[in-house]
Write a protein that holds these residues in place. Structure first.
Motif, mmCIF file in Angstrom:
data_model
loop_
_atom_site.group_PDB
_atom_site.id
_atom_site.type_symbol
_atom_site.label_atom_id
_atom_site.label_comp_id
_atom_site.label_asym_id
_atom_site.label_seq_id
_atom_site.Cartn_x
_atom_site.Cartn_y
_atom_site.Cartn_z
ATOM 1 N N HIS A 279 0.826 -1.206 0.000
ATOM 2 C CA HIS A 279 0.000 0.000 0.000
ATOM 3 C C HIS A 279 0.867 1.266 0.000
ATOM 4 C CE1 HIS A 279 -3.573 2.320 2.023
ATOM 5 N NE2 HIS A 279 -3.299 2.767 0.827
ATOM 6 N N HIS B 139 0.984 3.722 -3.955
ATOM 7 C CA HIS B 139 1.032 5.188 -3.867
ATOM 8 C C HIS B 139 2.232 5.808 -4.567
ATOM 9 C CE1 HIS B 139 -2.513 6.483 -1.693
ATOM 10 N NE2 HIS B 139 -2.458 5.353 -1.027
ATOM 11 N N HIS C 165 -5.215 2.213 -7.522
ATOM 12 C CA HIS C 165 -5.410 2.630 -6.129
ATOM 13 C C HIS C 165 -5.454 4.154 -5.974
ATOM 14 C CE1 HIS C 165 -5.538 2.210 -1.825
ATOM 15 N NE2 HIS C 165 -4.673 3.205 -1.768
ATOM 16 N N HIS D 75 -8.722 6.381 -4.621
ATOM 17 C CA HIS D 75 -8.684 7.652 -3.876
ATOM 18 C C HIS D 75 -9.440 8.766 -4.590
ATOM 19 C CE1 HIS D 75 -6.091 6.952 -0.337
ATOM 20 N NE2 HIS D 75 -5.590 5.969 -1.054
ATOM 21 N N HIS E 157 -6.619 8.358 6.061
ATOM 22 C CA HIS E 157 -5.715 8.072 4.933
ATOM 23 C C HIS E 157 -6.293 8.606 3.619
ATOM 24 C CE1 HIS E 157 -3.113 5.898 2.173
ATOM 25 N NE2 HIS E 157 -4.182 5.369 1.612
#
Ligand SMILES: [Zn+2]
Ligand SMILES: [Zn+2]
Length: 226
Positions: free
Chosen positions: A70, A75, A87, A92, A187
């Motif tokens: 993750h 990211h 992701h 997001h 987050h």
């Protein structure tokens, strides 16, 4: 800049068909891990104290693996364009700290992993290990590894789904799930996502590695997240 609502509407139009069902997607993802965990339990010859100790330790290790996946490929675009797109861009973009909940099960497509990931892990990794590992270690230990792997992947999807439930949902009264929901929604703040709160199932590795966001004026890195 496109609003979350507009991004959601466009993603639904472009990425899922009329017939998509998030409930079916969830069942398809949970099923192989439940079957693998059941097979491992069936093949285990009883729980010994060592096996009972191994399972939480393996879940702790699984927590580190997912934390690293993750924090880095998900990211960091330079590490994996595909993981970053699925992701950081999609998940997001679809869910922010201000719009953290799904509107209906049809929004699960932007939370759950593609089903093929679960079938690949089950068929190409966990099931072969259930038969191969007993050649090099006691069978019960081998099955504990397979069981913990399947349980972790199951928990990853289930806890992540529950983190996108509306606040006040009865499931979130469970202290663990309620805590992880707030932890994960933090987050989803675009200013924090590249730096803090990477744990999904447990917060342990954020606590250990210093990436737990504590708020109260702590300087926030404006790293773009790739
Ligand atoms: Zn999320
Ligand atoms: Zn993230």
């Amino acid at each position: 800049m496109e609003t979350t609502a507009a991004y959601r509407a466009r993603s639904r139009r472009e990425m899922i068909s009329e017939s998509y069902s998030g409930r079916r997607h969830a069942i398809l993802n949970f099923l192989p891990m439940i079957v693998v965990a059941g097979i491992a339990l069936y093949r285990m010859d009883g729980f010994t104290p060592v096996v009972l100790l191994m399972i939480p330790l393996l879940l702790f290790l699984g927590n580190l693996v997912i934390y690293l996946v993750h924090r880095f490929p998900y990211h960091r675009e330079e590490l994996s364009k595909e993981a970053h797109a699925a992701h950081t861009i999609l998940h997001h973009g679809y869910y922010t700290d201000e719009h953290a909940t799904f509107d209906s099960h049809r929004d699960f497509f932007a939370i759950l992993l593609p089903s093929w990931v679960h079938y690949l892990v089950a068929i190409a990794v966990l099931l072969p290990l259930s038969w191969l590992l007993p050649a090099v270690m006691p069978n019960a230990y081998a099955q504990a590894i397979v069981f913990s792997g399947a349980l972790y992947l199951f928990l990853y999807e289930a806890v992540h789904l529950s983190a996108h439930l509306p606040k006040g949902h009865p499931l979130l009264r469970l202290p663990w799930l309620g805590y992880m929901r707030d932890f994960h929604v933090t987050h989803h703040d675009p200013k924090l996502m590249a730096e803090y709160n990477f744990g999904i199932v447990f917060p342990f590795w954020d606590w250990i590695l210093g990436t737990h966001y504590r708020g109260n004026g702590e300087p926030v890195s404006l790293a773009s997240g790739g």
